[in-house]
Scaffold this motif. Structure first.
Motif, PDB file in Angstrom:
ATOM      1  N   ILE A   1     -22.563  19.292  44.658  1.00 17.09           N
ATOM      2  CA  ILE A   1     -22.821  18.649  45.951  1.00 17.09           C
ATOM      3  C   ILE A   1     -23.733  17.464  45.674  1.00 17.09           C
ATOM      4  CG2 ILE A   1     -23.884  18.883  48.237  1.00 17.09           C
ATOM      5  CD1 ILE A   1     -23.217  21.844  48.207  1.00 17.09           C
TER       6      ILE A   1
ATOM      7  N   LYS B   1     -17.848  36.874  41.451  1.00 19.17           N
ATOM      8  CA  LYS B   1     -18.959  36.318  40.668  1.00 19.17           C
ATOM      9  C   LYS B   1     -20.262  36.670  41.375  1.00 19.17           C
ATOM     10  CE  LYS B   1     -20.227  32.199  38.097  1.00 19.17           C
ATOM     11  NZ  LYS B   1     -20.325  30.736  38.187  1.00 19.17           N
TER      12      LYS B   1
ATOM     13  N   TRP C   1     -25.928  17.576  42.329  1.00 16.57           N
ATOM     14  CA  TRP C   1     -26.487  18.920  42.121  1.00 16.57           C
ATOM     15  C   TRP C   1     -25.405  19.888  41.671  1.00 16.57           C
ATOM     16  CZ3 TRP C   1     -31.598  20.195  42.343  1.00 16.57           C
ATOM     17  CH2 TRP C   1     -32.464  19.235  42.893  1.00 16.57           C
ATOM     18  N   LYS C   2     -25.737  20.659  40.675  1.00 16.58           N
ATOM     19  CA  LYS C   2     -24.840  21.715  40.178  1.00 16.58           C
ATOM     20  C   LYS C   2     -24.946  22.925  41.093  1.00 16.58           C
ATOM     21  CE  LYS C   2     -26.190  23.959  36.499  1.00 16.58           C
ATOM     22  NZ  LYS C   2     -26.518  24.282  35.100  1.00 16.58           N
ATOM     23  N   ILE C   3     -23.816  23.391  41.609  1.00 11.73           N
ATOM     24  CA  ILE C   3     -23.810  24.544  42.527  1.00 11.73           C
ATOM     25  C   ILE C   3     -23.426  25.833  41.809  1.00 11.73           C
ATOM     26  CG2 ILE C   3     -22.786  25.428  44.683  1.00 11.73           C
ATOM     27  CD1 ILE C   3     -24.669  22.963  44.935  1.00 11.73           C
ATOM     28  N   GLU C   4     -22.543  25.718  40.836  1.00 10.47           N
ATOM     29  CA  GLU C   4     -22.141  26.888  40.052  1.00 10.47           C
ATOM     30  C   GLU C   4     -22.524  26.705  38.589  1.00 10.47           C
ATOM     31  OE1 GLU C   4     -20.673  29.832  40.788  1.00 10.47           O
ATOM     32  OE2 GLU C   4     -20.719  29.326  42.918  1.00 10.47           O
ATOM     33  N   SER C   5     -23.202  27.669  38.028  1.00  9.04           N
ATOM     34  CA  SER C   5     -23.339  27.653  36.570  1.00  9.04           C
ATOM     35  C   SER C   5     -22.430  28.727  35.988  1.00  9.04           C
ATOM     36  CB  SER C   5     -24.783  27.809  36.130  1.00  9.04           C
ATOM     37  OG  SER C   5     -25.503  28.689  36.925  1.00  9.04           O
TER      38      SER C   5
ATOM     39  N   ASN D   1     -24.781  34.436  37.735  1.00 13.80           N
ATOM     40  CA  ASN D   1     -23.976  33.832  36.672  1.00 13.80           C
ATOM     41  C   ASN D   1     -22.911  34.775  36.129  1.00 13.80           C
ATOM     42  OD1 ASN D   1     -25.278  31.419  36.787  1.00 13.80           O
ATOM     43  ND2 ASN D   1     -26.308  31.576  34.816  1.00 13.80           N
TER      44      ASN D   1
ATOM     45  N   THR E   1     -18.969  23.028  34.494  1.00 10.38           N
ATOM     46  CA  THR E   1     -20.388  22.655  34.590  1.00 10.38           C
ATOM     47  C   THR E   1     -21.175  23.063  33.341  1.00 10.38           C
ATOM     48  OG1 THR E   1     -21.063  24.734  35.652  1.00 10.38           O
ATOM     49  CG2 THR E   1     -20.300  22.974  37.107  1.00 10.38           C
TER      50      THR E   1
ATOM     51  N   ASP F   1     -29.556  21.016  36.035  1.00  7.07           N
ATOM     52  CA  ASP F   1     -29.528  21.392  37.458  1.00  7.07           C
ATOM     53  C   ASP F   1     -29.047  20.233  38.333  1.00  7.07           C
ATOM     54  OD1 ASP F   1     -30.511  23.772  36.631  1.00  7.07           O
ATOM     55  OD2 ASP F   1     -32.527  23.494  37.439  1.00  7.07           O
TER      56      ASP F   1
ATOM     57  N   ARG G   1     -34.529  26.860  45.016  1.00  9.93           N
ATOM     58  CA  ARG G   1     -35.552  25.850  44.800  1.00  9.93           C
ATOM     59  C   ARG G   1     -36.258  25.659  46.141  1.00  9.93           C
ATOM     60  NH1 ARG G   1     -35.139  21.570  40.637  1.00  9.93           N
ATOM     61  NH2 ARG G   1     -33.438  22.813  39.815  1.00  9.93           N
TER      62      ARG G   1
ATOM     63  N   ASP H   1     -25.336  29.475  30.030  1.00 11.10           N
ATOM     64  CA  ASP H   1     -26.252  28.855  31.000  1.00 11.10           C
ATOM     65  C   ASP H   1     -27.441  29.759  31.314  1.00 11.10           C
ATOM     66  OD1 ASP H   1     -24.860  26.514  31.307  1.00 11.10           O
ATOM     67  OD2 ASP H   1     -23.638  27.244  32.967  1.00 11.10           O
TER      68      ASP H   1
ATOM     69  N   LEU I   1     -16.528  25.285  44.637  1.00 15.28           N
ATOM     70  CA  LEU I   1     -17.371  24.122  44.917  1.00 15.28           C
ATOM     71  C   LEU I   1     -18.407  24.039  43.801  1.00 15.28           C
ATOM     72  CD1 LEU I   1     -18.396  21.837  46.720  1.00 15.28           C
ATOM     73  CD2 LEU I   1     -19.651  23.531  48.051  1.00 15.28           C
TER      74      LEU I   1
ATOM     75  N   GLU J   1     -30.632  23.751  46.208  1.00 10.61           N
ATOM     76  CA  GLU J   1     -29.755  24.394  45.228  1.00 10.61           C
ATOM     77  C   GLU J   1     -30.392  24.325  43.837  1.00 10.61           C
ATOM     78  OE1 GLU J   1     -26.912  25.933  45.812  1.00 10.61           O
ATOM     79  OE2 GLU J   1     -26.721  25.444  47.918  1.00 10.61           O
ATOM     80  N   GLN J   2     -30.046  25.217  43.050  1.00 12.74           N
ATOM     81  CA  GLN J   2     -29.005  26.187  43.036  1.00 12.74           C
ATOM     82  C   GLN J   2     -29.517  27.441  43.729  1.00 12.74           C
ATOM     83  OE1 GLN J   2     -27.376  26.805  39.167  1.00 12.74           O
ATOM     84  NE2 GLN J   2     -25.695  28.033  39.888  1.00 12.74           N
TER      85      GLN J   2
END
Lengths: 244, 244, 244, 244
Positions: free
Chosen positions: A166, D182, A127-131, D185, A136, A141, C116, D222, A163, C153-154
């Protein structure tokens, strides 16, 4: 803009699992194919000085490090050499079981070997935590790795600077699978997936992450932080300048 | 509640500058006087195993570490012993020139020796950056050290988990003079002021900070993070439980 | 040591799901039973000023906030009143669906509503990420909630100051389910589990976490950070003192 | 690579102090001159919708915001519009006294107005804390601003994601003068120097920082983080895929 030179390091040579030319060569191949890098070298533990001579490291902007079973036989002198180069500004990508390497522990100061693991063949969902982050960028997602070894928390690392991923593991664990750290001028990215038995480094999402991270980790050209004995203070200099 | 055992470590024995019984004894004295701690020990580099035997460390909740000129002769085995205990949960206070110690570099992963310095006798003004924190509790917005050595940025440390104090130096520099880090289960506090030539450890604000930090750094009793091979997954356990 | 006064806030009154006296009363009950707090009040949205008068907030050390369906009708003036008190030092626990509350968004600066979710009845496994922390003290490596709503997440929050728990969800998601933030002098803890349909606040692990967090979040007595026009500089004061 | 569009916002129009065409125009000028940006617009508070219409913001990658005396009369609707765009990914540079703006407080969640200040004409020395960072790239260890207003700690902001500069003030204070945050985004950079009475935005180091930060803050493309009701879980989708 200066091209980024990458060195891909592996503990073994030759084919392993689904990688007919080794993991190091598989990684080097997609880096070259991307056309986004300068020199892409490989280096391996069996070579003299583990392939990481002073000359090679001095000409390396980003070192990608994969290892699993031979951490104990990596020479301390070479480990210290890498640590020093990272502090000077060289980027470092620590992949998968390299979490147990001497260099990672030495840079983090923790027993980063310590985590929960299972030699499994389970789904891992990343899973992407930061966009809006260079590493990333362009990723969905989440993405799924059909078969993966399990690495789970609690993972003995300092709080990461960032981070980014995850992982969800089918057997019930979670893991901070994408983390950044900075040591001196050097940027470090740890990415967990990548067991030698599964074709994970052939996945486009994983390749994208490694390409992104290699670009992110490249040094910007600043001088290393130094020990400086400043016998004349900035205020003395400033006032002196005025009076002259 | 369990009393906190503190060991105060110093590289030398005997009087130094304004400290007629050494810096270690001056620190131990105000800790004892506070009545807030259990055993307050001292240990010094000239002793066998630098006074830090397995037994002493096992019975130490918080180690306070002062050193300056003899970093190079501290035995690596003892350094590793301290590092291990910190990862297990022992608190550690790194004072002043101990920024250049082997143990601090080993826990941070950076060349923490590297900073700007001047053997000076200048005013240092210590500013509180965080309030409502156990280490800064009860402290004023700032306090002044009439005569202090200068430590200035850029200081080669990882981004601290918490930045509690920043110092202003008369000669024109600034310094992150109070920082926390966590390594494994161990809490670390670095505090910059404390040159051996000035009576800084007699100042009530400095004593308050060291007392506060010693209480903050004490372990809460959790088990160390371990490498665990979990051949049976939590999901397997859970479903198994249900079907029985 | 001053006893900690806690106010437990809920958007509704009366029974809900398995909570015969409401969630707020269930939480207040175990806080009282622990014997570790001073006044334990409840307050609810239907009351005048939502039960959060100036007097109540002034006498509250830690506010525990649960809400789900009525975020939109919480008065802005009361939200601002809470925000101000947090900046002054009042602790705040944001539980479950209160992630979508005005006060949480106002303190974080992000669209913390955004995540989500799935109205589910799935296993949630809560993993401890940090040990030797006041909030996780005494907790096991993980615990399982047999039926839980899914939050994944996210999650649109700033990087937490500390990440204490990550949840694994049966359906395949992960979530940063225990996070701390600091705003001004005020400590904030977000804890995700707690859907109104499941008896989650009766679980001993969850009660332990809320008790721990309430103690952690209590203010230490420092003055709020103020806007100060210092027409006379510290250096002017210092030199002035000397010359007199 | 897409060009970065920057909008420079100011609370007033026309000349101020040493800026014959206003601060906003001075900043726009050096951004244009650098040749590194796409559209460089200016917008001011007296314009309809403060010059920040939906169209302008939608076409802005990075907003640079300078303000001092008129925070109170900025319309809340426009503030919320900016906040939303930042969460979507627009970069934001908050300059000098804009620390007291509604938008900065709204994004941080703290009383960021609160700090120590003195209408002074003192030396400010800006120290670089991080090297090998896009915002500090190419900058010296420190630079001096001959005349500057004093902003000092304690500054009521959350712990920054990154602390890049700390300022030394002649009168005896220190200040976290360059910080990143941050939110959603959106990347935010606060830079403290820039009083309207001094020619600070003409200094090459300051211009370099603002150029660097504008490039750093630009969004990478993004999608914003969204509230998503995922009625079908990833695991359901995955297993479904297999059985078909």
């Amino acid at each position: 803009m200066k091209k980024i030179n990458v060195t891909v390091w592996d503990e073994t040579q030759g084919p392993i699992g689904p990688y007919s030319n080794g993991i190091y060569q598989a990684i080097a191949d997609f880096l070259v194919e991307s056309g986004q890098f300068g020199k892409v070298r490989t280096a391996t533990q069996p070579e003299p000085e583990h392939g990481l001579t002073m000359e090679v490291l001095a000409d390396t902007d980003v070192l990608i490090y994969w290892a699993h079973n031979h951490h104990g036989t990596v020479e301390d002198e070479i480990v210290e050499r890498i640590r020093k180069r990272v502090n000077e500004g060289m980027g470092l990508l620590i992949l998968h079981s390299a979490h147990g390497s001497k260099i990672f522990a030495k840079l983090l100061g923790t027993d980063a070997l310590h985590l929960r693991w299972r030699e499994a063949s389970e789904v891992e969902r990343v899973w992407k935590i930061e966009s809006n982050h260079p590493i990333t960028a362009g990723l969905p997602d989440y993405f799924e790795i059909p078969k993966s070894e399990m690495y789970g928390e609690q993972f003995c690392i300092p709080t990461p600077d960032e981070l980014l991923f995850i992982s969800w593991h089918q057997g019930g664990e979670v893991f901070r699978s994408g983390c950044t750290f900075k040591r001196g001028n050097g940027k470090i990215f740890f990415f967990a997936p990548g067991h030698e038995g599964f074709p994970i480094y052939y996945m486009p999402e994983v390749q994208q992450i490694i390409i992104n991270a290699s670009k992110w980790a490249a040094p910007l050209g600043d001088e290393p932080i130094k020990l400086q004995n400043v016998t004349k203070s900035p205020e003395a200099l400033r006032i002196g300048d005025k009076t002259e």
